[in-house]
Design an enzyme around this catalytic site. Structure first.
Site, PDB file in Angstrom:
ATOM      1  N   ASP A  41      10.048   3.501 -18.623  1.00 12.02           N
ATOM      2  CA  ASP A  41      11.432   3.076 -18.440  1.00 12.02           C
ATOM      3  C   ASP A  41      11.899   2.452 -19.755  1.00 12.02           C
ATOM      4  O   ASP A  41      11.087   1.915 -20.518  1.00 12.02           O
ATOM      5  CB  ASP A  41      11.510   2.070 -17.294  1.00 12.02           C
ATOM      6  N   ASP A  99      15.071   0.170 -20.493  1.00 14.33           N
ATOM      7  CA  ASP A  99      15.600  -1.193 -20.503  1.00 14.33           C
ATOM      8  C   ASP A  99      14.739  -2.131 -19.669  1.00 14.33           C
ATOM      9  O   ASP A  99      14.540  -1.919 -18.473  1.00 14.33           O
ATOM     10  CB  ASP A  99      17.038  -1.190 -19.975  1.00 14.33           C
ATOM     11  N   TYR A 159      23.943  -1.881 -20.129  1.00 15.27           N
ATOM     12  CA  TYR A 159      24.854  -0.848 -20.613  1.00 15.27           C
ATOM     13  C   TYR A 159      24.976  -0.837 -22.139  1.00 15.27           C
ATOM     14  O   TYR A 159      26.006  -0.448 -22.681  1.00 15.27           O
ATOM     15  CB  TYR A 159      26.239  -0.984 -19.967  1.00 15.27           C
TER      16      TYR A 159
END
Length: 197
Positions: free
Chosen positions: A9, A11, A20
Site C-alpha cells: 500500500d 499512503d 489526497y
C-alpha cells in the site's frame, strides 16, 4: 517461471499519509521503509505498489498527476538501489463527482483486482507473495487474492471491522519489521489440513 512479490500500500505504509496528496515535494518515505525494502529486494521479491486513488474520481486531481507521484517514489528509492517493479492504482470511487470514474469496480481495495492484474502481467505466484498495508481493506484485498498479509498498525485503521477475510496474518509497526517477518516465514502458504488427503 513464477516470481514472488510484496505488494505495498502507498499512503501510510510506504510513504507518510498526507490525504489526497499528489505534490512530489510532500512525499516522504515512512520510517523503516528503506531498510525493509532492501531486505525484501535482496531476497528477490518484486516490490509492487497497490493503491486506491479516489481523489481522481472525486475531482481533486487528474489521473495524470499520479505519474509524478510514481516518479518521485522512484527518485527517493534509487539512491538506495531499490527498484519498484510496478505501480498500480485504482482511480475509481462510486461516490465520485467525475462521471467516468464514479463507478463500482474490481480494482478498488478491498477488491483484489489490482493484485490479480499485477500477478497476470508479471507472472507472480500469489501463494508465495505478501501484501503489506495500514488498514483492513488492504488486508482483505491481499487475503482474497491468496497472499499472506501484514498490517502496519500505525493508527490509520479506525473502524476495526474484523472478519476472517480481514484478519491480518501479522501486525507490525513498520516496513522493516514486516520484512523481517516475511524473511523468517515459510516460502509459501501451507496447505490447510482440511485439504490434505
Amino acid at each position: 517461471m513464477y516470481s514472488k512479490a510484496v505488494f505495498l500500500d502507498k499512503d501510510g505504509t510506504l510513504i507518510e499519509n498526507v490525504p489526497y496528496n499528489v505534490d512530489p515535494d510532500q512525499i516522504q518515505l515512512c520510517e523503516g521503509a528503506i531498510a525493509g525494502l532492501k531486505l525484501l529486494q535482496a531476497e528477490d521479491y518484486r516490490l509492487i505498489v497497490i493503491t486506491n486513488q479516489s481523489g481522481v474520481a472525486r475531482g481533486y486531481f487528474p489521473e495524470t498527476a499520479l505519474t509524478a507521484v510514481e516518479h518521485r517514489l522512484q527518485e527517493l528509492l534509487t539512491p538506495h538501489r531499490i527498484q519498484l517493479d510496478g505501480f498500480y492504482y485504482c482511480p475509481h470511487h462510486p461516490d465520485g463527482t467525475v462521471a467516468s470514474y464514479a463507478i463500482d469496480c474490481s480494482c478498488r481495495k478491498p477488491q483484489p483486482g489490482l493484485l490479480a492484474r499485477a500477478a497476470q502481467e508479471q507472472t507472480i505466484d500469489l501463494g508465495q507473495s505478501w501484501l503489506i498495508g495500514d488498514i483492513l481493506n488492504d488486508v482483505e484485498a491481499g487475503r482474497t487474492a491468496g497472499c499472506r498479509t501484514i498490517l502496519i498498525d500505525n493508527g490509520n485503521e479506525t473502524e476495526w471491522e474484523l472478519t476472517p477475510a480481514r484478519l491480518p496474518h501479522h501486525r507490525v509497526k513498520n516496513l522493516h519489521e514486516a520484512a523481517q517477518i516475511i524473511l523468517n516465514s515459510p516460502a509459501r502458504l501451507p496447505v490447510p489440513q482440511s485439504l490434505l488427503p
